[in-house]
Design a protein around this motif. Structure first.
Motif, short mmCIF file in Angstrom:
data_model
loop_
_atom_site.label_atom_id
_atom_site.label_comp_id
_atom_site.label_asym_id
_atom_site.label_seq_id
_atom_site.Cartn_x
_atom_site.Cartn_y
_atom_site.Cartn_z
N LYS A 225 -42.34 32.42 18.01
CA LYS A 225 -43.28 33.39 18.57
C LYS A 225 -43.83 34.32 17.50
CE LYS A 225 -39.46 36.32 20.02
NZ LYS A 225 -38.79 36.96 21.14
N LEU A 226 -43.42 34.13 16.24
CA LEU A 226 -43.94 34.93 15.13
C LEU A 226 -45.40 34.58 14.86
CD1 LEU A 226 -40.87 34.50 12.74
CD2 LEU A 226 -41.42 36.51 14.15
N GLY A 227 -46.08 35.36 14.07
CA GLY A 227 -47.44 35.02 13.65
C GLY A 227 -47.41 33.80 12.74
N HIS A 228 -48.52 33.09 12.67
CA HIS A 228 -48.59 31.84 11.91
C HIS A 228 -49.75 31.88 10.93
CE1 HIS A 228 -47.06 30.99 16.01
NE2 HIS A 228 -46.04 30.57 15.29
N THR A 229 -49.62 31.10 9.87
CA THR A 229 -50.70 30.88 8.92
C THR A 229 -51.05 29.41 8.95
OG1 THR A 229 -49.88 32.65 7.48
CG2 THR A 229 -51.43 31.08 6.51
N TRP A 230 -52.29 29.11 9.31
CA TRP A 230 -52.79 27.74 9.38
C TRP A 230 -53.57 27.48 8.11
CZ3 TRP A 230 -51.46 24.76 13.56
CH2 TRP A 230 -50.93 25.43 14.66
N ILE A 231 -53.16 26.48 7.34
CA ILE A 231 -53.86 26.08 6.12
C ILE A 231 -54.43 24.70 6.39
CG2 ILE A 231 -53.66 25.66 3.64
CD1 ILE A 231 -51.14 27.51 3.75
N LEU A 232 -55.74 24.64 6.46
CA LEU A 232 -56.41 23.42 6.93
C LEU A 232 -57.42 22.91 5.91
CD1 LEU A 232 -57.20 24.96 10.41
CD2 LEU A 232 -55.41 23.29 9.97
N ASP A 233 -57.37 21.64 5.65
CA ASP A 233 -58.40 20.98 4.88
C ASP A 233 -59.65 20.90 5.76
OD1 ASP A 233 -59.54 19.44 2.74
OD2 ASP A 233 -59.10 17.62 3.86
N ILE A 234 -60.79 20.68 5.15
CA ILE A 234 -62.04 20.60 5.93
C ILE A 234 -62.49 19.15 6.09
CG2 ILE A 234 -64.49 21.22 5.99
CD1 ILE A 234 -63.76 23.90 4.71
N ASP A 235 -62.84 18.49 4.99
CA ASP A 235 -63.43 17.15 5.06
C ASP A 235 -62.40 16.09 5.44
OD1 ASP A 235 -66.31 17.27 4.28
OD2 ASP A 235 -65.43 18.38 2.61
N GLY A 236 -62.72 15.32 6.47
CA GLY A 236 -61.84 14.25 6.92
C GLY A 236 -60.70 14.74 7.79
N THR A 237 -60.60 16.06 7.95
CA THR A 237 -59.53 16.66 8.74
C THR A 237 -60.08 17.32 10.00
OG1 THR A 237 -58.28 17.04 6.71
CG2 THR A 237 -57.57 18.25 8.66
N ILE A 238 -61.07 18.22 9.83
CA ILE A 238 -61.70 18.83 11.00
C ILE A 238 -63.15 18.40 11.16
CG2 ILE A 238 -60.15 20.82 11.02
CD1 ILE A 238 -62.66 22.45 9.98
N VAL A 239 -63.78 17.96 10.07
CA VAL A 239 -65.15 17.43 10.14
C VAL A 239 -65.21 16.07 9.47
CG1 VAL A 239 -66.22 19.74 10.15
CG2 VAL A 239 -65.93 18.53 7.98
N LYS A 240 -66.24 15.32 9.79
CA LYS A 240 -66.45 14.00 9.19
C LYS A 240 -66.43 14.14 7.67
CE LYS A 240 -69.92 10.35 8.78
NZ LYS A 240 -71.27 9.92 9.21
N HIS A 241 -65.67 13.27 7.01
CA HIS A 241 -65.56 13.30 5.56
C HIS A 241 -66.92 13.09 4.91
CE1 HIS A 241 -64.49 11.89 1.49
NE2 HIS A 241 -63.60 12.85 1.61
N ASN A 242 -67.32 14.05 4.10
CA ASN A 242 -68.59 14.04 3.37
C ASN A 242 -69.81 13.95 4.28
OD1 ASN A 242 -67.50 14.40 0.83
ND2 ASN A 242 -67.43 12.23 0.36
#
Length: 124
Positions: A8-25
């Motif tokens: 229940k503690l606060g979290h840090t989300w470290i996220l890649d962008i390409d190929g992870t949340i959006v179409k790669h390139n």
């Protein structure tokens, strides 16, 4: 389905962008980014108290275009790291004395956002 159990503690989300949340390139191939199915909904579900850090190998040339895309889609973030090397990303973190694991990593198949079940365990 991927499952993550968090405290229940606060979290840090470290996220890649390409190929992870959006179409790669996609920003190069299609001229603009497009979310992978389920990614925007996942991002929208991250609690406002949590920190969101994006990391990308995109160069500064694409900084404004990337930030504009995220803002236009109401994606909240605290930091974006551009110009990251193309190689592995390594997370080192210590565990709490209680045994709570403080570092997690998921390696995802490119351009496929997984079905993910994130639950909070009040006992952690």
């Amino acid at each position: 389905m991927e499952s993550i159990v968090l405290s229940k503690l606060g979290h840090t989300w470290i996220l890649d962008i390409d190929g992870t949340i959006v179409k790669h390139n996609g920003y190069k191939i299609d001229g603009e980014d497009s979310f992978l199915p389920g990614a925007k909904e996942f991002l929208d579900g991250i609690p406002k108290e949590d920190m969101v850090v994006f990391i990308t190998s995109r160069t500064d040339e694409y900084r404004e275009k990337t930030i504009e895309f995220l803002k236009r889609n109401s994606i909240r973030f605290d930091h974006i790291i551009f110009n990251a090397p193309y190689g592995e990303r390594i997370l080192l973190n210590d565990d709490k004395p209680s045994g709570l694991k403080m570092g997690m990593a998921l390696n995802l198949k490119r351009d496929t956002f997984p079905e993910m079940n994130v639950t909070i365990d009040e006992e952690l």
